[in-house]
Design a protein around this motif. Structure first.
Motif: not given
Length: 196
Positions: A137-143, A169-170, A174-176
């Motif tokens: 999710l983080g990589v997709m968001g960054w891309v 943000g998601i 989810l990480g938290l």
């Protein structure tokens, strides 16, 4: 059929029908964030509820085929990977047949298999999936934020930037949640049992 099964059937079919109604469907698909981060997860949730209709997952259910839940989870993962492609989202907006395929395949090939397979998946398998989902999710968001060109032709760059921020943000939420559950929920309960 038990009361829980009837409730699951009503929830699954109700949510699925609601998401297929043109006003809500068109409203969610008006933004890239609504399409990818709201509509698709809700379609999975509808299928999840339908997967709960047969009742709790039994130990002998599809024992030879879906013994530890991996085949069902893989089917769901490949289905979601296909519908997360920008080309697939564009096609669903432009062609009614693709839209119908999305509305049918996401609940039936992602949600239902997850509903039946997730409880069978060992704890280590679940942890591995969570550990891969968050960075993805983080990589997709960054891309989506960093891409200088539109990845989805049906949406403008500002929609793409918004989706990237929503995905980041998601991933953070989810990480938290995962860290909180690990240290305060599961681990906390285990430590409380050991001290008794």
């Amino acid at each position: 059929m038990t009361r829980a099964s009837r409730n699951a059937l009503a929830a699954g079919l109700g949510l699925w029908a609601l998401l297929a109604l043109p006003p809500l469907r068109v409203g969610l698909e008006a933004t890239l964030a609504g399409h990818m981060a709201v509509q698709l997860p809700l379609l999975v949730a509808a299928g999840w509820w339908l997967g709960r209709v047969p009742g709790p997952v039994r130990a002998d259910e599809l024992a030879g085929f879906n013994r530890f839940g991996a085949p069902g989870v893989l089917l769901a993962a490949f289905t979601l990977a296909f519908w997360l492609l920008p080309r697939s989202l564009d096609a669903a907006l432009q062609d009614p047949a693709w839209e119908a395929a999305k509305l049918l395949s996401v609940p039936l090939l992602a949600g239902v298999p997850l509903g039946r397979s997730w409880p069978r998946l060992p704890g280590l398998g679940r942890a591995a999936l969570w550990a891969n989902l968050l960075p993805m999710l983080g990589v997709m968001g960054w891309v989506y934020i960093q891409s200088p060109v539109r990845l989805c032709n049906s949406y403008l760059l500002d929609q793409q930037d918004l989706l990237g921020r929503v995905l980041l943000g998601i991933a953070a939420l989810l990480g938290l949640y995962w860290v909180g559950w690990t240290f305060l929920g599961g681990l906390g309960r285990r430590l409380a049992r050991e001290t008794d």
